[in-house]
Scaffold this active site. Structure first.
Site, PDB file in Angstrom:
ATOM      1  N   ASP A   1      60.311 -21.210  23.415  1.00  0.00           N
ATOM      2  CA  ASP A   1      59.307 -20.185  23.140  1.00  0.00           C
ATOM      3  C   ASP A   1      59.947 -19.027  22.386  1.00  0.00           C
ATOM      4  O   ASP A   1      61.153 -18.788  22.478  1.00  0.00           O
ATOM      5  CB  ASP A   1      58.647 -19.697  24.431  1.00  0.00           C
ATOM      6  CG  ASP A   1      59.620 -19.066  25.411  1.00  0.00           C
ATOM      7  OD1 ASP A   1      60.760 -19.583  25.541  1.00  0.00           O
ATOM      8  OD2 ASP A   1      59.263 -18.065  26.054  1.00  0.00           O
TER       9      ASP A   1
ATOM     10  N   ASP B   1      67.019 -16.853  18.035  1.00  0.00           N
ATOM     11  CA  ASP B   1      66.640 -16.754  19.447  1.00  0.00           C
ATOM     12  C   ASP B   1      65.435 -17.639  19.723  1.00  0.00           C
ATOM     13  O   ASP B   1      64.310 -17.178  19.710  1.00  0.00           O
ATOM     14  CB  ASP B   1      66.336 -15.296  19.786  1.00  0.00           C
ATOM     15  CG  ASP B   1      66.158 -15.056  21.277  1.00  0.00           C
ATOM     16  OD1 ASP B   1      66.559 -15.934  22.073  1.00  0.00           O
ATOM     17  OD2 ASP B   1      65.626 -14.003  21.648  1.00  0.00           O
TER      18      ASP B   1
ATOM     19  N   HIS C   1      64.200 -10.946  17.681  1.00  0.00           N
ATOM     20  CA  HIS C   1      62.987 -10.191  18.009  1.00  0.00           C
ATOM     21  C   HIS C   1      62.558  -9.245  16.887  1.00  0.00           C
ATOM     22  O   HIS C   1      61.691  -8.395  17.112  1.00  0.00           O
ATOM     23  CB  HIS C   1      63.162  -9.406  19.318  1.00  0.00           C
ATOM     24  CG  HIS C   1      63.283 -10.268  20.528  1.00  0.00           C
ATOM     25  ND1 HIS C   1      62.980  -9.816  21.795  1.00  0.00           N
ATOM     26  CD2 HIS C   1      63.681 -11.557  20.697  1.00  0.00           C
ATOM     27  CE1 HIS C   1      63.176 -10.781  22.673  1.00  0.00           C
ATOM     28  NE2 HIS C   1      63.616 -11.849  22.018  1.00  0.00           N
TER      29      HIS C   1
ATOM     30  N   HIS D   1      65.600 -22.069  25.515  1.00  0.00           N
ATOM     31  CA  HIS D   1      64.141 -21.937  25.483  1.00  0.00           C
ATOM     32  C   HIS D   1      63.613 -22.132  24.073  1.00  0.00           C
ATOM     33  O   HIS D   1      64.228 -21.708  23.092  1.00  0.00           O
ATOM     34  CB  HIS D   1      63.707 -20.569  26.029  1.00  0.00           C
ATOM     35  CG  HIS D   1      64.211 -19.389  25.246  1.00  0.00           C
ATOM     36  ND1 HIS D   1      63.496 -18.826  24.203  1.00  0.00           N
ATOM     37  CD2 HIS D   1      65.345 -18.651  25.355  1.00  0.00           C
ATOM     38  CE1 HIS D   1      64.164 -17.799  23.718  1.00  0.00           C
ATOM     39  NE2 HIS D   1      65.293 -17.672  24.390  1.00  0.00           N
TER      40      HIS D   1
ATOM     41  N   GLU E   1      71.949 -18.510  24.347  1.00  0.00           N
ATOM     42  CA  GLU E   1      71.460 -17.194  23.938  1.00  0.00           C
ATOM     43  C   GLU E   1      72.310 -16.640  22.790  1.00  0.00           C
ATOM     44  O   GLU E   1      73.509 -16.932  22.703  1.00  0.00           O
ATOM     45  CB  GLU E   1      71.491 -16.223  25.120  1.00  0.00           C
ATOM     46  CG  GLU E   1      70.434 -16.471  26.175  1.00  0.00           C
ATOM     47  CD  GLU E   1      69.032 -16.175  25.678  1.00  0.00           C
ATOM     48  OE1 GLU E   1      68.870 -15.400  24.703  1.00  0.00           O
ATOM     49  OE2 GLU E   1      68.077 -16.728  26.259  1.00  0.00           O
TER      50      GLU E   1
ATOM     51  N   GLU F   1      60.651 -18.354  28.583  1.00  0.00           N
ATOM     52  CA  GLU F   1      61.773 -17.448  28.828  1.00  0.00           C
ATOM     53  C   GLU F   1      61.448 -16.053  28.335  1.00  0.00           C
ATOM     54  O   GLU F   1      61.832 -15.063  28.949  1.00  0.00           O
ATOM     55  CB  GLU F   1      63.037 -17.957  28.137  1.00  0.00           C
ATOM     56  CG  GLU F   1      64.319 -17.262  28.611  1.00  0.00           C
ATOM     57  CD  GLU F   1      64.683 -16.000  27.824  1.00  0.00           C
ATOM     58  OE1 GLU F   1      65.617 -15.286  28.235  1.00  0.00           O
ATOM     59  OE2 GLU F   1      64.039 -15.717  26.791  1.00  0.00           O
ATOM     60  N   GLU F   2      60.727 -15.971  27.224  1.00  0.00           N
ATOM     61  CA  GLU F   2      60.389 -14.674  26.651  1.00  0.00           C
ATOM     62  C   GLU F   2      59.215 -14.012  27.378  1.00  0.00           C
ATOM     63  O   GLU F   2      58.938 -12.837  27.148  1.00  0.00           O
ATOM     64  CB  GLU F   2      60.032 -14.826  25.164  1.00  0.00           C
ATOM     65  CG  GLU F   2      61.146 -15.400  24.293  1.00  0.00           C
ATOM     66  CD  GLU F   2      62.290 -14.435  24.077  1.00  0.00           C
ATOM     67  OE1 GLU F   2      62.301 -13.364  24.725  1.00  0.00           O
ATOM     68  OE2 GLU F   2      63.182 -14.754  23.267  1.00  0.00           O
TER      69      GLU F   2
END
Length: 378
Positions: A79, A108, A350, A77, A167, A138-139
């Site tokens: 995003d 990520d 994150h 992903h 991931e 995805e997030e």
């Protein structure tokens, strides 16, 4: 500057807070087309910005090998989560400091996607078919991302033999862990209706809270399982209790709560939802489940051995096969073909000042190239 590092910088520099569209996909397309990939982009979702139905961009790219050759897919992903405050550098202006590259998405998972693109440049087209399954959702709600890509692939008759999701699975150093499965997830909203009234006149009201307390007590003590060979025990957590009542002398008209269950492959989302609904109804309440993913397991075998061998060759360590952690889009891709997750170290994902060791980008690129070669020749 290495090619993987250059790709990572280009992707990070294209802001793509979930749901992602536009510039970051332009960059991805510009990287893949010179390598011989046919790129198809499409958007799903027609809702307002900020809603679960907001537009999401997706990209599927494929480079065909000889007729009848194996097909290996990379998935991921573009995003990212919102950067938040307190960064020591601008989150969407990639910055090298010491041995690290800083920027939102560094681990990520724009860094891993950069490594995938760099890897396929080192896999000859005659080795077989390679594809990229890349979403911008995805997030977030994950309603119009990988699911829509799978629908597109099925409509085109495209079915990879194996899929690797990038991931960030590594913990202490690159290569120490791969994810061969994930637990499932179900969130359930509970509600008990009562009758509002004055606390001095309870006989004229109906307090919903005692019933909600009984529902939550029974759910909190619900025996689930003790785990399996590959999965930790399932767990049920009470995540929210709410009574819309600001006055101390009012019996509320309604009580709400929410629970979240992460479950292994001894259950299904439907079986757990049924249990919770029965308990809620027994005490006069209702339950509304939303299943966000079923558990999956790609049992150790040829695919995990390919990844382990590639990691060992580049890092001299043996990756631990694991099913710990949260959900990912692998939960959707499992319906297409065997899928395993493997990627960068996750310590800063994150978080503010998200960063990746630049040396790890080159190492991961070589690992991905080895895995692709092995998968196509298997």
């Amino acid at each position: 500057m290495s090619q993987a590092l250059d790709y990572a910088k280009r992707l990070i520099a294209a802001p793509s807070v979930t749901p992602a569209t536009g510039a970051v996909f332009d960059e991805m397309q510009a990287m893949l087309e010179p390598l011989g990939f046919a790129v198809h982009r499409f958007t799903r979702g027609e809702g307002e910005e900020g809603s679960d139905e907001a537009p999401v961009e997706n990209l599927f790219a494929i480079r065909h090998g000889p007729e009848g050759s194996k097909h290996f897919a990379f998935a991921g992903h573009l995003d990212v989560v919102p950067p938040g405050e307190g960064w020591t550098s601008a989150p969407f202006e990639p910055e090298e400091r010491g041995e690290l590259l800083y920027g939102r998405g560094a681990v990520d998972m724009k860094g891993a996607i950069a490594c995938m693109v760099d890897a396929v440049a080192n896999v000859p087209q005659e080795a077989g078919t390679i594809s990229f399954i890349i979403t911008g959702d995805e997030e977030g709600p994950a309603l119009h991302g990988t699911r829509a890509l799978i629908d597109y692939m099925r409509s085109e008759g495209i079915k990879p033999d194996l899929c690797l999701v990038g991931e960030p699975t590594s913990v202490n150093r690159l290569g120490d862990m791969m994810k061969i499965g994930r637990r499932g997830s179900v969130n359930i909203w509970l509600e008990v209706e009562g009758t509002q009234g004055h606390v001095a006149y309870p006989h004229l009201a109906g307090n919903p809270l005692p019933a909600m307390v009984e529902i939550l007590r029974e759910l909190n003590n619900l025996p689930l399982d003790e785990g399996t060979d590959w999965f930790q025990p399932s767990n049920l957590e009470i995540t929210e209790i709410d009574v819309p009542n600001r006055a101390h002398n009012v019996i509320p008209a309604k009580a709400k709560a929410r629970i979240s269950i992460r479950f292994n492959d001894t259950h299904s989302g439907a079986s757990l939802s049924k249990q919770v609904i029965e308990i809620a109804e027994k005490h006069g309440g209702t339950a509304r489940p939303v299943i966000s993913g079923e558990p999956f397991l790609t049992e150790p075998g040829a695919f995990s051995s390919m990844i382990a061998a590639a990691v060992k060759a580049e890092t001299a360590i043996d990756p631990e096969p694991s099913t710990t952690g949260g959900t990912s889009d692998a939960r959707f891709l499992r319906s297409v073909c065997p899928v395993i997750e493997f990627g960068l170290c996750n310590a800063t994902m994150h978080k503010r000042d998200e960063a990746v060791a630049m040396a790890d980008l080159d190492t991961l690129s070589r690992i991905y190239a080895r895995v692709a070669q092995a998968a196509l020749s298997s």
